[in-house]
Design a protein around this motif. Structure first.
Motif, PDB file in Angstrom:
ATOM      1  N   GLU A 104       8.826   7.563 -16.477  1.00 38.62           N
ATOM      2  CA  GLU A 104       8.308   7.335 -15.137  1.00 38.62           C
ATOM      3  C   GLU A 104       9.343   6.571 -14.320  1.00 38.62           C
ATOM      4  O   GLU A 104      10.125   5.797 -14.865  1.00 38.62           O
ATOM      5  CB  GLU A 104       7.012   6.519 -15.197  1.00 38.62           C
ATOM      6  N   LEU A 106       9.788   4.096 -10.853  1.00 45.09           N
ATOM      7  CA  LEU A 106       9.086   3.239  -9.909  1.00 45.09           C
ATOM      8  C   LEU A 106       9.513   3.620  -8.500  1.00 45.09           C
ATOM      9  O   LEU A 106      10.691   3.532  -8.140  1.00 45.09           O
ATOM     10  CB  LEU A 106       9.393   1.772 -10.189  1.00 45.09           C
ATOM     11  N   TRP A 112       4.275   4.078 -10.087  1.00 43.39           N
ATOM     12  CA  TRP A 112       5.029   4.791 -11.113  1.00 43.39           C
ATOM     13  C   TRP A 112       4.749   6.277 -10.983  1.00 43.39           C
ATOM     14  O   TRP A 112       3.594   6.686 -10.870  1.00 43.39           O
ATOM     15  CB  TRP A 112       4.633   4.310 -12.503  1.00 43.39           C
TER      16      TRP A 112
END
Length: 165
Positions: A104, A106, A112
């Motif tokens: 993931e 940010l 996320w």
């Protein structure tokens, strides 16, 4: 008496004129036209080099692990770059598959977002095309990732920066 065929100017000139028209003239209004990139864009389609960043072992537990990818443009001029995360399988296998991990990124909004992964010969990787950005001279690119191992796996996390001309 031998005859000689003289080409008619009308059809020949029409064919030449039509060949010279841009492709957009043959598209109905409102439709998008995919055109070939200009020569300068074609030259930058592939990276001219990579900057390898510090690697780490693939975490073996199933908890999210955060890491940061950071690169400073040492030049005073702008440069197109693309961060990429590689997850390498052990040389003797077993080879990783995309369902083994979740990566993931940010976002600037604090959320996320799952990053899709490609797979080739035991290496999982993020796309370079969608990650391209222009990094201004003497500026730093910093991206925060979160990696979760979903199935028992071994390997190495290898972030890098693709450099374009």
């Amino acid at each position: 008496m031998p005859t000689r065929r003289i080409p008619r100017r009308g059809p020949v000139l029409t064919a030449v004129a039509l060949a010279a028209l841009p492709a957009i003239a043959f598209v109905a209004p409102g439709q998008a036209v995919a055109s070939a990139p200009p020569p300068a864009a074609t030259a930058t389609a592939s990276p001219v080099g990579f900057v390898n960043l510090p690697t780490s072992p693939l975490p073996s537990d199933r908890t999210p692990h955060r890491f940061t990818v950071s690169y400073r443009n040492p030049s005073p001029t702008d440069r197109t770059v693309a961060p990429q995360v590689l997850v390498e399988s052990p040389d003797q296998g077993p080879f990783l598959v995309t369902s083994d991990i979740r990566l993931e990124l940010l976002g600037s909004d604090g959320r996320w977002r799952v990053v899709p992964l490609g797979s080739q010969t035991g290496t999982l990787f993020t796309s370079l095309t969608s990650a391209k950005i222009v990094l201004h001279g003497h500026h730093t690119l910093t991206q925060h990732y979160r990696l979760t191992v979903l199935a028992p796996a071994h390997g190495t996390v290898e972030p890098r920066i693709a450099l374009y001309s």
